[in-house]
Structures are given as structure tokens and as C-alpha cells.
Design a protein around this motif. Structure first.
Motif, short mmCIF file in Angstrom:
data_model
loop_
_atom_site.label_atom_id
_atom_site.label_comp_id
_atom_site.label_asym_id
_atom_site.label_seq_id
_atom_site.Cartn_x
_atom_site.Cartn_y
_atom_site.Cartn_z
N LEU A 173 -2.75 -7.19 -29.27
CA LEU A 173 -1.31 -7.42 -29.14
C LEU A 173 -1.03 -8.67 -28.32
O LEU A 173 -0.19 -9.49 -28.69
N ARG A 174 -1.75 -8.85 -27.24
CA ARG A 174 -1.61 -10.07 -26.43
C ARG A 174 -1.88 -11.31 -27.28
O ARG A 174 -1.14 -12.29 -27.24
N ASP A 175 -2.96 -11.26 -28.07
CA ASP A 175 -3.32 -12.40 -28.91
C ASP A 175 -2.22 -12.69 -29.94
O ASP A 175 -1.91 -13.84 -30.21
N LYS A 176 -1.64 -11.64 -30.50
CA LYS A 176 -0.56 -11.82 -31.47
C LYS A 176 0.67 -12.41 -30.80
O LYS A 176 1.33 -13.30 -31.36
N ASP B 131 -1.33 -15.47 -18.56
CA ASP B 131 -1.57 -14.06 -18.24
C ASP B 131 -0.33 -13.20 -18.44
O ASP B 131 -0.45 -11.99 -18.58
N GLU B 132 0.84 -13.80 -18.48
CA GLU B 132 2.06 -13.02 -18.66
C GLU B 132 2.07 -12.30 -20.00
O GLU B 132 2.60 -11.20 -20.10
N SER B 133 1.49 -12.90 -21.01
CA SER B 133 1.49 -12.25 -22.33
C SER B 133 0.68 -10.95 -22.31
O SER B 133 0.99 -10.01 -23.03
N LEU B 134 -0.34 -10.89 -21.46
CA LEU B 134 -1.10 -9.65 -21.30
C LEU B 134 -0.21 -8.58 -20.66
O LEU B 134 -0.19 -7.42 -21.09
N ASP B 135 0.56 -8.96 -19.65
CA ASP B 135 1.49 -8.02 -19.01
C ASP B 135 2.54 -7.52 -20.01
O ASP B 135 2.90 -6.34 -20.00
N ILE B 136 3.01 -8.40 -20.87
CA ILE B 136 4.00 -8.03 -21.87
C ILE B 136 3.39 -7.06 -22.88
O ILE B 136 4.00 -6.06 -23.26
N ALA B 137 2.15 -7.34 -23.30
CA ALA B 137 1.45 -6.44 -24.22
C ALA B 137 1.30 -5.06 -23.58
O ALA B 137 1.50 -4.03 -24.25
N LYS B 138 0.97 -5.01 -22.30
CA LYS B 138 0.83 -3.73 -21.60
C LYS B 138 2.16 -2.98 -21.57
O LYS B 138 2.20 -1.76 -21.77
#
Length: 85
Positions: A49-52, A69-76
Motif C-alpha cells: 500500500l505504501r508503494d502504491k 516515510d510519511e507514506s508508510l504512516d499513511i498506509a498504516k
């Protein structure tokens, strides 16, 4: 998943820092992310999801968005909302 929840999370993040932000500012990106989630179903992971999320925003806003790194937090946050539904 209801696009409304994704919209709330993405708009709160506002990765391109658009001011003033219109509610449907990221509607295309939200639709792309929602479609990805629907296609992945049980295979969906936080990293995919982060990659997308990164892929969608880089494609649309390449001059204004870089992976971070924010996109990882958003995916979470999105994954948590999925599990709460």
C-alpha cells in the motif's frame, strides 16, 4: 473500502501542501488507491500500500512529491481503518 475514509486520511496528510485544500483535491489519487485496495483484497500489505501511494503521487505530482516515510504512516492509518470496519 469507502473512499470517504481514504479521503479523510489523504486530505489530513495533504502531501502536496495545497492551501486552501478542497475536499476533492486528491479525488483521482484516492480512487486509484481505493481500486488498488479492492484488487489486492487479502494480499494487501502495508508495504504494498505504501508503494502504491508513492507510485500514485509521484505519477501525478512528480515535481512536488518525493517518496518519504510519511507514506508508510499513511498506509498504516488506512490499514488500521480497514481493520476497524
Amino acid at each position: 473500502m469507502n473512499e470517504h475514509y481514504i479521503q479523510e486520511i489523504i486530505n489530513e496528510w495533504n502531501p502536496i501542501e495545497i492551501e486552501p485544500l478542497v475536499d476533492d483535491e486528491y479525488s483521482f489519487e484516492i480512487e486509484e488507491i481505493n481500486n488498488f485496495i479492492s484488487q489486492q483484497k487479502k494480499e494487501l500489505t502495508i508495504t504494498s500500500l505504501r508503494d502504491k501511494i508513492n507510485e500514485v503521487f509521484i505519477k501525478e505530482f512528480e515535481r512536488f512529491f518525493t517518496k518519504n516515510d510519511e507514506s508508510l504512516d499513511i498506509a498504516k492509518k488506512i490499514m488500521k481503518k480497514l481493520s476497524d470496519l
